[in-house]
Scaffold this motif. Structure first.
Motif, PDB file in Angstrom:
ATOM      1  N   SER A 125      60.891  47.084  41.471  1.00 33.05           N
ATOM      2  CA  SER A 125      59.963  47.231  42.595  1.00 33.05           C
ATOM      3  C   SER A 125      60.661  47.213  43.945  1.00 33.05           C
ATOM      4  CB  SER A 125      58.917  46.115  42.556  1.00 33.05           C
ATOM      5  OG  SER A 125      59.542  44.842  42.637  1.00 33.05           O
ATOM      6  N   ASP A 170      52.135  50.718  46.593  1.00 32.33           N
ATOM      7  CA  ASP A 170      52.393  49.852  45.445  1.00 32.33           C
ATOM      8  C   ASP A 170      51.075  49.380  44.847  1.00 32.33           C
ATOM      9  OD1 ASP A 170      55.294  49.740  45.665  1.00 32.33           O
ATOM     10  OD2 ASP A 170      54.968  48.568  47.475  1.00 32.33           O
ATOM     11  N   GLU A 181      49.459  46.684  41.672  1.00 27.59           N
ATOM     12  CA  GLU A 181      49.734  45.603  40.721  1.00 27.59           C
ATOM     13  C   GLU A 181      48.456  45.292  39.950  1.00 27.59           C
ATOM     14  OE1 GLU A 181      51.787  41.175  40.387  1.00 27.59           O
ATOM     15  OE2 GLU A 181      51.149  41.936  42.346  1.00 27.59           O
ATOM     16  N   THR A 187      47.050  42.584  37.278  1.00 28.55           N
ATOM     17  CA  THR A 187      47.326  41.285  36.672  1.00 28.55           C
ATOM     18  C   THR A 187      46.490  41.105  35.409  1.00 28.55           C
ATOM     19  OG1 THR A 187      45.651  40.215  38.055  1.00 28.55           O
ATOM     20  CG2 THR A 187      47.916  40.253  38.887  1.00 28.55           C
ATOM     21  N   SER A 207      51.587  40.619  34.730  1.00 26.72           N
ATOM     22  CA  SER A 207      51.201  41.735  35.592  1.00 26.72           C
ATOM     23  C   SER A 207      52.083  42.934  35.334  1.00 26.72           C
ATOM     24  CB  SER A 207      51.271  41.350  37.071  1.00 26.72           C
ATOM     25  OG  SER A 207      52.603  41.167  37.474  1.00 26.72           O
ATOM     26  N   GLN A 225      53.464  46.228  37.706  1.00 35.66           N
ATOM     27  CA  GLN A 225      53.547  46.831  39.035  1.00 35.66           C
ATOM     28  C   GLN A 225      54.043  48.264  38.895  1.00 35.66           C
ATOM     29  OE1 GLN A 225      55.830  42.974  40.374  1.00 35.66           O
ATOM     30  NE2 GLN A 225      55.444  44.196  42.208  1.00 35.66           N
ATOM     31  N   ASN A 259      61.178  39.709  34.721  1.00 27.41           N
ATOM     32  CA  ASN A 259      60.662  41.015  35.108  1.00 27.41           C
ATOM     33  C   ASN A 259      61.594  42.073  34.557  1.00 27.41           C
ATOM     34  OD1 ASN A 259      62.715  41.705  37.200  1.00 27.41           O
ATOM     35  ND2 ASN A 259      61.767  40.013  38.338  1.00 27.41           N
TER      36      ASN A 259
END
Length: 881
Positions: free
Chosen positions: A152, A441, A443, A445, A453, A455, A569
C-alpha cells in the motif's frame, strides 16, 4: 584547553559529571514529593524529552513492518535544527556533510539520497531529491524512516522511505500558540544570526481545526580547507608538448590537478510556512488540507588561492615518484591564481495536499488523495579569476594530512597588485519540477476473521522537470575592460585562514576577490548574459536546456491478518513508468537535438510479519521487492564540458530503474517503559546498480580562457546500469532510562545504536568494490537527562570511511574517500515556567576536522582535503501557550 586532545570519551565524561552535580538535588525534590502519603496510584503521563522518546517507541512497537521514528517534544521543539541531523540518530541512518559541515543528505543502510524517498504529509518529493537545509525542522512533528515497504506504500526507496508529518490541529485541544526565538553563532562567523518560529492553531469541538505556522532563519557557515584536490595521471593534465617530453614513469604517475587553500562561506535566508485545516463533520467523514511553502535564498563564496598543475606547459625540474604518485616536485611556468566563486542560489517550494477519509459503513473505508508540488531552483556561478603567470611552484607531502606548497612569486596573502585579470565566468541554471499526484485507496474490514482487512487502490503521478541555462565569459582583450583597472588591487579583500596542524608556511590570511566591488570596477555593473563584449555560445544555452517527463501508474492489493500473537501484511504492487527526455547532445563540438522515449513495468511483492514471541518480546520478518527510479537529472540527454579541469558529464535517458530484493529479521525486547533492546539483520540484493562510468575521449571543445575550439582529452562521466550489488548488515540499538538507579539518577537515560554494513559490487575501476556512500561501521551514542524541568542531551554520531565518488576523481584509477568522522553535539532546555523554556545547542563541540583522501592501486591514501569546520552555538527560548 587543547581541543585536539579533548576526546569524545572525555567530553561524555565531562557532560555526565556536570549533570551529576545537580541531578541528586533535583532528584531529591522529586523523590520527596513522590513519597507524600497523599499520592495516589494513577497513570503517569510522560512529557518532555522522555515523552517524545516514548512516543517514538510506541510507533515502532505497534508497526508491523520495520521502522524507526523521531518525535518532537512539543510543537516547534524538534530535536535538531536540521532534519538530517535528527535522522542520523536513527539506527541504520548516517548523513553526508557538505564542506561547510552542514548535514545535507541521508544514507539509509548504506544507500544515499538517490535510493531514498521523502514524503511530506503523504506527498512524495520530486525527482531532484529533498533539500533538508531549506525547511525548518520546527515545522515538523514526527519523522519516520520506514525500512520495509508494504504494497500500500508508494513505490520507491530501496534504502528507506522518510515520512515527515506536520502538526495537525485536531490532534490538540483548543487554542495552542507556540514560538521559538534563537540566535546562532560560530567560531568563524562571529555575529549572531536570528532564527524564529511561530504557530497558532485552534480546535473547535473536535469538528474543525485550523493552524498556521511560519519559520525564518538566517544561516551563516564558514570553513577553511587545505587541498590537493583531485589526482589524475600526469599524461591527463600536461600539455601535448610536455607529454611528448616526459618519461613513461612520470606520464603514468598521478599528480594533484590543482593545489589550493579554500575559504568557504555561505549565507542564506530561509522562509517557510505551513497551513493545515481539518474538518470532521461526523464520525464517518474527515477531510484535511495541508500546504507548505519554503523559500531559501543566499550565496556561497569559495575563495581560493590556487596553483593549477593541469595544462603543464613544461617538465617539472625535479620530482619524486613513490608507488605511482608524484609525492613532491618543482613545477616551472605555471600560474598562481586568486579565484573567488560566488554561487547565488534560490530554492522555492510549494506543496498542497487534500485527503478525505470516508467510512460509509462499518466495513468500508474510502480514501482519495490529491497532491501537487512545485519546486523551482536557480543556481548560478560567478567566477572571478586573477593570475600571476610564469611562476615556479613546489609541493610536497607535509605529514599525513596537509598539502605543503610554495611559490617564488607570491605568498598568496600580500601582493594583490601582482595578480592580473585572468577570466570571469558566468553560468546560470534554472530547474523547475512539478508533480501532480492522485490516488484512491479502499479498505474492506472483516469481523471474526484472521483476515482483518483487504486494501486495494491505484495511483497516478505526472512529474516534469524543465531545465534551462546560459553562460557568458569575460575574456582578456574584451572592450568591456577598456580603461578599467588591470589587477586584483582594485577589488580585493582578505580572508582569515586557519587550519589546525598545517605547516608553518600556510598563511594566516589569504587574498580573495571582493564580490561586492569587482563587477562594478571591471564591468560597470552590466548584465553579463545580455551586454555586448561578453563571449557567449548558443551551444552553451542549447546544452543547458532540456525537459524530462516521468508518468507513473500503479495499482496494488494488500491483505492484513491477525492471528493473535502474529500480525502480518502481504500483497503486490504493479507499477508502469513512462519517461520522455527531450534536449540536445554534443558530438565533437557540434550540437544536435535528441529525444528519447522509454518505459518499463515493475511487479513488487511484499510481506511483513510481526510475532509476539513472549510478553514484551517481538520478532519481525520481512521480504519485499523494491525499486527506485533514477533521478531526472541522470535522464537528461545533454552533455556539459568543464574545459578548465578537462572533465565532462552526460546524462543517460536509457537508464533502467534500480531494483532490489530485500529482507529483514529482528528481535525487540521492551523490557521497561521507554526502554527497548533491538537487533535486526538485513540484506539487499540489487539487480542493476546505477553507477558513474568515466571514459576518456579525444574531442573538440571551447578553451576556458579564449573560448576558441581546441582538441584534447576529456574525462566524460555518465550514469550507467552496472553489475549486481549486495548489501548485508546488522543494526543493534538500546534505549533505556536509568530507572534502576536511585533518586534523581533515574532521570538519566541513554540511546545507543550501532550499524554494520557490508556492500559488494564491481565498479568500472577494479580498486573499488564498495558502493559509494557506504560506511562499514557507524554508531550513535546519546546520554540524556530529563526531570521535566531540565532536559539535557549529549549526542555523538560517528561513521566510518566511505567512498565519496567513483567518477571525476576516478581518472587514472584514483578514487575519492571521506575518512572516518564523528561529531559531538550538546543540547539543553530549562523550563522557567510552564510556558517558557530556555534552549542551548552546541554543534561540533570538539571542532572535528573533515578529511578526504584519494586512493589509487598499490599505494596508501593521498591527501585531498583537510577541512577545518566550526563549532556552532545556538541560544534562545521556546514559548508555548
Amino acid at each position: 584547553m587543547n581541543t585536539s586532545r579533548f576526546t569524545p570519551r572525555a567530553a561524555v565524561a565531562l557532560g555526565i559529571y556536570g549533570l551529576a552535580m545537580y541531578a541528586p538535588l533535583i532528584g531529591a525534590q522529586t523523590t520527596a514529593s513522590s513519597t507524600n502519603s497523599d499520592v495516589s496510584l494513577e497513570e503517569v503521563v510522560v512529557t518532555g524529552l522522555r515523552g517524545s522518546l516514548q512516543q517514538s517507541l510506541n510507533l515502532k512497537k505497534d508497526s508491523v513492518g520495520v521502522l524507526d521514528s523521531i518525535s518532537a517534544e512539543d510543537i516547534g521543539k524538534f530535536p535538531d535544527l536540521n532534519l538530517s541531523e535528527s535522522l542520523q540518530r536513527i539506527p541504520g541512518v548516517s548523513i553526508s556533510r557538505s564542506d561547510l559541515g552542514e548535514g545535507t543528505v541521508i544514507d539509509v543502510r548504506g544507500l544515499g539520497d538517490a535510493f531514498n524517498r521523502v514524503e511530506i504529509d503523504g506527498m512524495a518529493s520530486n525527482g531532484g531529491g529533498f533539500n533538508f537545509q531549506s525547511i525548518a525542522s520546527e515545522l515538523f512533528q514526527t519523522a519516520t524512516v520506514a525500512k520495509s515497504p508494504s504494497a500500500s506504500m508508494v513505490e520507491g526507496g530501496i534504502g528507506g522511505a522518510v515520512l515527515l508529518e506536520t502538526p495537525q490541529p485536531l490532534s490538540y485541544d483548543g487554542l495552542k500558540v507556540n514560538g521559538v526565538v534563537e540566535g546562532v553563532t560560530g567560531d568563524m562567523t562571529d555575529d549572531f544570526a536570528p532564527r524564529a518560529f511561530a504557530r497558532i492553531s485552534n480546535n473547535w469541538n473536535d469538528t474543525f481545526g485550523l493552524s498556521a505556522a511560519v519559520a525564518y532563519s538566517e544561516t551563516k557557515f564558514a570553513t577553511n580547507d587545505t587541498s590537493f584536490g583531485s589526482w589524475a595521471r600526469f599524461r591527463d593534465v600536461a600539455s601535448p608538448a610536455t607529454q611528448a617530453a616526459a618519461p613513461a614513469e612520470l606520464l603514468n604517475a598521478v599528480t594533484p590537478r590543482t593545489i589550493a587553500y579554500y575559504s568557504y562561506t555561505e549565507e542564506r535566508d530561509n522562509w517557510a510556512g505551513t497551513l493545515a485545516a481539518q474538518f470532521r463533520p461526523s464520525d464517518t467523514v474527515e477531510m484535511a488540507f495541508n500546504a507548505i511553502y519554503a523559500d531559501s535564498r543566499g550565496a556561497r563564496h569559495d575563495d581560493r588561492p590556487d596553483v593549477p598543475i593541469e595544462d603543464m606547459v613544461a617538465m617539472p625540474t625535479s620530482y619524486t615518484i613513490e608507488d605511482g604518485a608524484v609525492v613532491s616536485g618543482v613545477f616551472p611556468h605555471v600560474q598562481n591564481r586568486i579565484g573567488t566563486s560566488k554561487r547565488p542560489r534560490q530554492d522555492e517550494l510549494l506543496q498542497t495536499t487534500f485527503q478525505l477519509d470516508w467510512r460509509p459503513n462499518d466495513n468500508w473505508r474510502i480514501s482519495p488523495f490529491l497532491g501537487f508540488v512545485s519546486r523551482e531552483t536557480l543556481n548560478e556561478l560567478r567566477l572571478y579569476s586573477f593570475a600571476i603567470n610564469d611562476a615556479t611552484v613546489s609541493y610536497q607531502f607535509a605529514g599525513k594530512d596537509f598539502p605543503n606548497f610554495t611559490s617564488n612569486l607570491t605568498d598568496f596573502s600580500s601582493n594583490p597588485e601582482d595578480y592580473g585579470f585572468n577570466i570571469f565566468i558566468f553560468d546560470s541554471y534554472r530547474v523547475k519540477d512539478e508533480n501532480l499526484s492522485a490516488k484512491l485507496d479502499f479498505e474492506r474490514t472483516f469481523e471474526d476473521s484472521a483476515l482483518t482487512s483487504v486494501q486495494f487502490g491505484a495511483r497516478y503521478s505526472d512529474l516534469t522537470s524543465d531545465t534551462g541555462g546560459t553562460a557568458a565569459y569575460l575574456l582578456q582583450g574584451s572592450p568591456v575592460l577598456a580603461g578599467r583597472p588591470s589587477t586584483l588591487d582594485a577589488a580585493f579583500r582578505y580572508r582569515d585562514f586557519h587550519v589546525r596542524g598545517a605547516p608553518g608556511n600556510v598563511p594566516s590570511r589569504i587574498l580573495a576577490v571582493d564580490t561586492d566591488r569587482v563587477e562594478d570596477v571591471f564591468m560597470g555593473g552590466v548584465n553579463p548574459y545580455t551586454a555586448d563584449g561578453f563571449a557567449r555560445s548558443p551551444n552553451d544555452t542549447a546544452l543547458r536546456t532540456y525537459e524530462v517527463t516521468q508518468r507513473t501508474t500503479a495499482g496494488y492489493v494488500q491483505g492484513n491478518a491477525d492471528f493473535g500473537r502474529a500480525q502480518m501484511n502481504f500483497g503486490v504492487r504493479v507499477v508502469r513508468t513512462d519517461v520522455t527526455s527531450d534536449g540536445s547532445q554534443l558530438i565533437d563540438n557540434e550540437v544536435s537535438s535528441k529525444k528519447v522515449d522509454s518505459s518499463y513495468t515493475n511487479v513488487l511483492p511484499s510481506f511483513n510479519l510481526k510475532l509476539d514471541v513472549a510478553d514484551q518480546l517481538i520478532m519481525r520478518a520481512t521480504y519485499s521487492r523494491t525499486m527506485e527510479r533514477p533521478g531526472l537529472f541522470s535522464l537528461r540527454p545533454s552533455t556539459t564540458i568543464e574545459s578548465g579541469t578537462r572533465t565532462g558529464s552526460r546524462g543517460n535517458p536509457d537508464l533502467d530503474p534500480y531494483t532490489a530484493d530485500q529482507g529483514d529479521i529482528g528481535l525487540e525486547w521492551y523490557f521497561h517503559q521507554g526502554a527497548v533492546l533491538a537487533g535486526t539483520l538485513f540484506v539487499k540484493k540489487l539487480d542493476s546498480l546505477i553507477s558513474e562510468r568515466t571514459t576518456e575521449e579525444l574531442t573538440t571543445f571551447p578553451d576556458q580562457e579564449t573560448r576558441e575550439p581546441v582538441q584534447g582529452v576529456i574525462a566524460f562521466t555518465e550514469p550507467v546500469n552496472g553489475d549486481r550489488a549486495s548489501i548485508q548488515g546488522a543494526e543493534v540499538s538500546l534505549q533505556t532510562p536509568f530507572y534502576f538507579l536511585p533518586g534523581g539518577w533515574s532521570d538519566f537515560g541513554t540511546l545507543l545504536n550501532y550499524t554494520y554494513t557490508h556492500s559488494k559490487t564491481k565498479l568500472d575501476d577494479a580498486s573499488a568494490t564498495t558502493i559509494p556512500g557506504v560506511s562499514s561501521n557507524s554508531y550513535n551514542a546519546i546520554l540524556y537527562y530529563d526531570n521535566n524541568r531540565l532536559s539535557s542531551r549529549l549526542s555523538y554520531a560517528w561513521r566510518g570511511e566511505y567512498l565519496q565518488t567513483n567518477a571525476v576523481a576516478a581518472v587514472g584509477g584514483a578514487l575519492r574517500y571521506v575518512k572516518p568522522f564523528g561529531q559531538l553535539d550538546l543540547s539543553a532546555s530549562y523550563k522557567l515556567t510552564d510556558s517558557l523554556n530556555i534552549n542551548l545547542h552546541v554543534l561540533n563541540l570538539l571542532k572535528e576536522q573533515r578529511l578526504e583522501t584519494t586512493r589509487i592501486k598499490g599505494r596508501s591514501d593521498l591527501q585531498s582535503h583537510m577541512i577545518e569546520m566550526e563549532r556552532r552555538i545556538i541560544l534562545g527560548m521556546h514559548m508555548s501557550f
